[in-house]
Scaffold this motif. Structure first.
Motif, PDB file in Angstrom:
ATOM      1  N   ALA A  51       6.000  -7.152  -5.941  1.00 57.89           N
ATOM      2  CA  ALA A  51       5.926  -8.233  -5.165  1.00 57.89           C
ATOM      3  C   ALA A  51       4.675  -9.171  -5.245  1.00 57.89           C
ATOM      4  CB  ALA A  51       6.274  -7.654  -3.734  1.00 57.89           C
ATOM      5  N   SER A  52       4.872 -10.286  -5.262  1.00 56.83           N
ATOM      6  CA  SER A  52       3.788 -11.267  -5.104  1.00 56.83           C
ATOM      7  C   SER A  52       3.945 -12.232  -3.642  1.00 56.83           C
ATOM      8  CB  SER A  52       3.459 -11.895  -6.349  1.00 56.83           C
ATOM      9  OG  SER A  52       4.634 -12.652  -7.042  1.00 56.83           O
ATOM     10  N   LEU A  53       2.762 -12.169  -3.289  1.00 61.91           N
ATOM     11  CA  LEU A  53       3.009 -13.334  -1.931  1.00 61.91           C
ATOM     12  C   LEU A  53       2.040 -14.221  -2.427  1.00 61.91           C
ATOM     13  CD1 LEU A  53       4.033 -10.380  -0.836  1.00 61.91           C
ATOM     14  CD2 LEU A  53       3.296 -11.461   1.373  1.00 61.91           C
ATOM     15  N   GLY A  58      -4.379 -17.770  -1.758  1.00 57.40           N
ATOM     16  CA  GLY A  58      -4.382 -17.245  -2.913  1.00 57.40           C
ATOM     17  C   GLY A  58      -3.261 -16.292  -2.787  1.00 57.40           C
ATOM     18  N   TRP A  59      -3.451 -15.363  -3.760  1.00 55.19           N
ATOM     19  CA  TRP A  59      -2.169 -14.447  -4.123  1.00 55.19           C
ATOM     20  C   TRP A  59      -2.397 -12.983  -3.667  1.00 55.19           C
ATOM     21  CZ3 TRP A  59       2.565 -15.689  -6.449  1.00 55.19           C
ATOM     22  CH2 TRP A  59       2.718 -16.955  -7.070  1.00 55.19           C
ATOM     23  N   VAL A  60      -1.392 -12.291  -3.233  1.00 58.34           N
ATOM     24  CA  VAL A  60      -1.421 -10.996  -2.885  1.00 58.34           C
ATOM     25  C   VAL A  60      -0.246 -10.112  -3.742  1.00 58.34           C
ATOM     26  CG1 VAL A  60      -1.124  -9.183  -1.235  1.00 58.34           C
ATOM     27  CG2 VAL A  60      -2.288 -11.122  -0.450  1.00 58.34           C
ATOM     28  N   ARG A  61      -0.698  -9.434  -4.635  1.00 61.82           N
ATOM     29  CA  ARG A  61       0.512  -8.822  -5.530  1.00 61.82           C
ATOM     30  C   ARG A  61       0.269  -7.238  -5.641  1.00 61.82           C
ATOM     31  NH1 ARG A  61      -2.038 -12.808  -8.914  1.00 61.82           N
ATOM     32  NH2 ARG A  61      -0.282 -14.305  -9.703  1.00 61.82           N
ATOM     33  N   LEU A  80       1.027  -3.409  -0.071  1.00 60.04           N
ATOM     34  CA  LEU A  80       0.878  -4.870   0.434  1.00 60.04           C
ATOM     35  C   LEU A  80       0.215  -4.957   1.913  1.00 60.04           C
ATOM     36  CD1 LEU A  80       4.460  -6.198  -0.570  1.00 60.04           C
ATOM     37  CD2 LEU A  80       2.334  -6.782  -1.416  1.00 60.04           C
ATOM     38  N   VAL A  81       0.725  -3.944   2.954  1.00 62.79           N
ATOM     39  CA  VAL A  81       0.056  -4.063   4.135  1.00 62.79           C
ATOM     40  C   VAL A  81      -1.360  -3.731   4.037  1.00 62.79           C
ATOM     41  CG1 VAL A  81      -0.141  -2.369   6.244  1.00 62.79           C
ATOM     42  CG2 VAL A  81       2.205  -3.406   5.504  1.00 62.79           C
ATOM     43  N   ASN A  82      -1.868  -2.910   3.395  1.00 63.70           N
ATOM     44  CA  ASN A  82      -3.041  -2.388   3.055  1.00 63.70           C
ATOM     45  C   ASN A  82      -4.084  -3.506   2.507  1.00 63.70           C
ATOM     46  OD1 ASN A  82      -5.642  -0.797   2.581  1.00 63.70           O
ATOM     47  ND2 ASN A  82      -4.656   0.228   0.820  1.00 63.70           N
ATOM     48  N   GLN A  83      -3.312  -4.432   1.552  1.00 62.18           N
ATOM     49  CA  GLN A  83      -4.041  -5.415   0.632  1.00 62.18           C
ATOM     50  C   GLN A  83      -4.278  -6.572   1.776  1.00 62.18           C
ATOM     51  OE1 GLN A  83      -3.076  -7.201  -2.958  1.00 62.18           O
ATOM     52  NE2 GLN A  83      -2.286  -5.034  -3.563  1.00 62.18           N
ATOM     53  N   LEU A  84      -3.180  -6.750   2.687  1.00 58.25           N
ATOM     54  CA  LEU A  84      -3.177  -7.914   3.586  1.00 58.25           C
ATOM     55  C   LEU A  84      -4.466  -7.538   4.782  1.00 58.25           C
ATOM     56  CD1 LEU A  84       0.617  -8.628   3.555  1.00 58.25           C
ATOM     57  CD2 LEU A  84      -1.262 -10.334   3.092  1.00 58.25           C
TER      58      LEU A  84
END
Length: 93
Positions: A51-53, A58-61, A80-84
């Motif tokens: 997934a990429s948001l 910027g981007w979260v992938r 994703l939750v961790n990255q966010l």
């Protein structure tokens, strides 16, 4: 050959991405998710979810491999939750 992705898995991925996106305070410009089955791979790599948001800043992938699509999607959600969360920490400082 590519394996067949079940519609239940597509629904699961969609709700996963909605859940991940809900608490994000910055504008979300786009969200893309891809599910693929790879029957020829080792058991641990049969299912792939990515997934990429595209956020305002910027981007979260993230991408994951797992034996089943359910596990791949659950792992993807956790990544994703961790990255966010890390991203939100950076914004708060």
């Amino acid at each position: 050959g590519k394996g067949y992705v079940r519609s239940a898995d597509i629904e699961r991925a969609r709700s996963c991405l909605e859940k991940v996106a809900r608490p994000i305070s910055e504008p979300i410009l786009s969200v893309r998710g891809t599910l693929s089955k790879h029957p020829g791979n080792s058991i641990a790599h049969q299912a792939r979810a990515e997934a990429s948001l595209h956020l305002n800043g910027g981007w979260v992938r993230a991408h994951t491999h797992a034996p089943t699509m359910k596990e791949a999607i659950d792992d993807l959600e956790a990544k994703l939750v961790n990255q966010l969360e890390h991203r939100a920490d950076r914004h708060r400082r």
